[in-house]
Design a protein around this motif. Sequence first.
Motif, PDB file in Angstrom:
ATOM      1  N   GLY A   1      70.550  30.817  57.022  1.00 40.03           N
ATOM      2  CA  GLY A   1      71.751  31.598  57.085  1.00 40.03           C
ATOM      3  C   GLY A   1      71.201  32.519  57.292  1.00 40.03           C
ATOM      4  O   GLY A   1      72.607  33.926  57.433  1.00 40.03           O
ATOM      5  N   TYR A   2      70.180  32.909  57.512  1.00 38.55           N
ATOM      6  CA  TYR A   2      69.741  34.374  58.939  1.00 38.55           C
ATOM      7  C   TYR A   2      69.243  33.842  60.029  1.00 38.55           C
ATOM      8  O   TYR A   2      68.844  34.823  61.069  1.00 38.55           O
ATOM      9  CB  TYR A   2      69.394  34.881  57.887  1.00 38.55           C
ATOM     10  N   ALA A   3      69.870  33.455  60.540  1.00 41.53           N
ATOM     11  CA  ALA A   3      69.177  32.692  62.005  1.00 41.53           C
ATOM     12  C   ALA A   3      70.412  33.543  62.772  1.00 41.53           C
ATOM     13  O   ALA A   3      71.343  34.392  62.772  1.00 41.53           O
ATOM     14  CB  ALA A   3      70.206  31.329  62.469  1.00 41.53           C
ATOM     15  N   PRO A   4      69.990  34.237  64.467  1.00 40.96           N
ATOM     16  CA  PRO A   4      67.666  33.168  64.494  1.00 40.96           C
ATOM     17  C   PRO A   4      66.920  34.937  63.676  1.00 40.96           C
ATOM     18  O   PRO A   4      67.413  35.787  63.514  1.00 40.96           O
ATOM     19  CB  PRO A   4      68.065  33.967  66.015  1.00 40.96           C
ATOM     20  N   MET A   5      65.616  33.913  63.868  1.00 45.20           N
ATOM     21  CA  MET A   5      64.878  34.619  62.905  1.00 45.20           C
ATOM     22  C   MET A   5      63.873  33.935  63.813  1.00 45.20           C
ATOM     23  O   MET A   5      63.471  33.442  64.330  1.00 45.20           O
ATOM     24  CB  MET A   5      65.355  34.243  61.152  1.00 45.20           C
ATOM     25  N   MET A   6      62.683  35.284  62.892  1.00 44.59           N
ATOM     26  CA  MET A   6      60.684  34.590  63.344  1.00 44.59           C
ATOM     27  C   MET A   6      60.219  35.133  61.854  1.00 44.59           C
ATOM     28  O   MET A   6      60.659  36.379  61.040  1.00 44.59           O
ATOM     29  CB  MET A   6      61.154  36.305  64.246  1.00 44.59           C
TER      30      MET A   6
ATOM     31  N   MET B   1      69.094  27.679  67.243  1.00 45.04           N
ATOM     32  CA  MET B   1      69.512  27.483  68.103  1.00 45.04           C
ATOM     33  C   MET B   1      70.636  27.813  68.215  1.00 45.04           C
ATOM     34  O   MET B   1      71.065  28.499  69.547  1.00 45.04           O
ATOM     35  CB  MET B   1      69.502  26.675  68.656  1.00 45.04           C
ATOM     36  N   VAL B   2      72.010  27.342  67.469  1.00 46.03           N
ATOM     37  CA  VAL B   2      73.323  27.898  68.042  1.00 46.03           C
ATOM     38  C   VAL B   2      73.663  29.329  67.629  1.00 46.03           C
ATOM     39  O   VAL B   2      74.755  29.402  68.512  1.00 46.03           O
ATOM     40  CB  VAL B   2      74.333  27.097  66.641  1.00 46.03           C
ATOM     41  N   CYS B   3      72.763  29.723  67.177  1.00 48.29           N
ATOM     42  CA  CYS B   3      72.869  31.731  66.859  1.00 48.29           C
ATOM     43  C   CYS B   3      72.542  32.459  67.211  1.00 48.29           C
ATOM     44  O   CYS B   3      71.744  33.796  67.914  1.00 48.29           O
ATOM     45  CB  CYS B   3      72.606  31.941  65.846  1.00 48.29           C
ATOM     46  N   GLY B   4      71.326  31.704  68.849  1.00 46.10           N
ATOM     47  CA  GLY B   4      70.805  32.412  69.345  1.00 46.10           C
ATOM     48  C   GLY B   4      69.779  32.480  69.432  1.00 46.10           C
ATOM     49  O   GLY B   4      68.878  33.417  71.011  1.00 46.10           O
ATOM     50  N   SER B   5      68.712  31.846  69.267  1.00 48.94           N
ATOM     51  CA  SER B   5      66.859  32.222  69.563  1.00 48.94           C
ATOM     52  C   SER B   5      66.855  31.376  70.910  1.00 48.94           C
ATOM     53  O   SER B   5      65.527  31.843  71.257  1.00 48.94           O
ATOM     54  CB  SER B   5      66.811  31.210  67.834  1.00 48.94           C
TER      55      SER B   5
ATOM     56  N   GLU C   1      65.221  38.479  60.165  1.00 47.60           N
ATOM     57  CA  GLU C   1      66.095  37.813  60.619  1.00 47.60           C
ATOM     58  C   GLU C   1      67.482  38.961  61.439  1.00 47.60           C
ATOM     59  O   GLU C   1      67.733  39.506  62.129  1.00 47.60           O
ATOM     60  CB  GLU C   1      67.205  37.821  59.068  1.00 47.60           C
ATOM     61  N   ASN C   2      68.643  37.452  61.475  1.00 47.91           N
ATOM     62  CA  ASN C   2      70.028  38.284  62.057  1.00 47.91           C
ATOM     63  C   ASN C   2      69.048  38.801  63.537  1.00 47.91           C
ATOM     64  O   ASN C   2      70.243  40.126  64.144  1.00 47.91           O
ATOM     65  CB  ASN C   2      70.715  39.507  61.351  1.00 47.91           C
ATOM     66  N   LEU C   3      68.093  37.975  64.681  1.00 47.33           N
ATOM     67  CA  LEU C   3      67.679  38.823  65.542  1.00 47.33           C
ATOM     68  C   LEU C   3      68.308  39.246  66.492  1.00 47.33           C
ATOM     69  O   LEU C   3      69.775  38.030  66.677  1.00 47.33           O
ATOM     70  CB  LEU C   3      66.788  38.278  65.579  1.00 47.33           C
TER      71      LEU C   3
ATOM     72  N   VAL D   1      58.815  31.642  66.297  1.00 48.86           N
ATOM     73  CA  VAL D   1      60.623  32.214  66.279  1.00 48.86           C
ATOM     74  C   VAL D   1      60.775  31.117  65.760  1.00 48.86           C
ATOM     75  O   VAL D   1      61.020  29.615  67.178  1.00 48.86           O
ATOM     76  CB  VAL D   1      61.041  32.687  67.615  1.00 48.86           C
ATOM     77  N   CYS D   2      62.058  30.816  65.115  1.00 49.18           N
ATOM     78  CA  CYS D   2      62.574  29.181  64.995  1.00 49.18           C
ATOM     79  C   CYS D   2      62.974  29.078  66.001  1.00 49.18           C
ATOM     80  O   CYS D   2      64.480  29.818  66.391  1.00 49.18           O
ATOM     81  CB  CYS D   2      63.155  29.397  63.379  1.00 49.18           C
ATOM     82  N   ARG D   3      63.552  27.484  66.481  1.00 43.32           N
ATOM     83  CA  ARG D   3      64.054  26.759  67.491  1.00 43.32           C
ATOM     84  C   ARG D   3      64.743  25.925  67.104  1.00 43.32           C
ATOM     85  O   ARG D   3      65.212  25.000  67.643  1.00 43.32           O
ATOM     86  CB  ARG D   3      63.079  26.571  68.639  1.00 43.32           C
TER      87      ARG D   3
END
Length: 169
Positions: free
Chosen positions: A134-139, A94-98, A147-149, A87-89
């Motif tokens: 551009g597809y955050a949060p993503m894994m 992070m801004v988008c909720g990771s 993407e767009n989790l 999971v990207c952090r």
Amino acid sequence: MSETIAFKPESLAQVHKIIARYPEGRQKSALLPVLHLAQKEFGGWLDVPVMDYVAGLLSIQPIEVYEVATFYTMFNMKPVGKYVLEVCRTGPCMVCGSEKILDHIRTKLNIKDGQTTEDGMFTLKPAECLGACGYAPMMQLGKFFHENLTIEKVDEILDLCRQGQIALD
């Protein structure tokens, strides 16, 4: 008596093909793709005997393999689950909720960062930038991006993994 470490014949042929891409004396340049093959073939992680084997194949010192394998987060230095949840952090995620996604996975699977579930199914591995801001949060799961989790999407992915319906490569 320990088991002999050796690539399967078809994998060894692939290793020789990779090495042949580089000029004589520059076989160390093949290290990254060979480590990827080794990790895939030898249980999803690189232990010392596997890294020593790779060093021998490339005619380099074992420390040269250790330095590379421990530097890059794409290589696992201990056993991992069948599904490694990376999971990207970094900033945009992070801004988008990771962090919320990471907390949910930690709670749902009852593991901490770097740990594997008791059943050996999942390992949680927070990642630095996976390059899909551009597809955050993503894994990343295997070689695929999710993407767009949302919490709901994560639950669905975990359920599909448990059912064996998520491809890794």
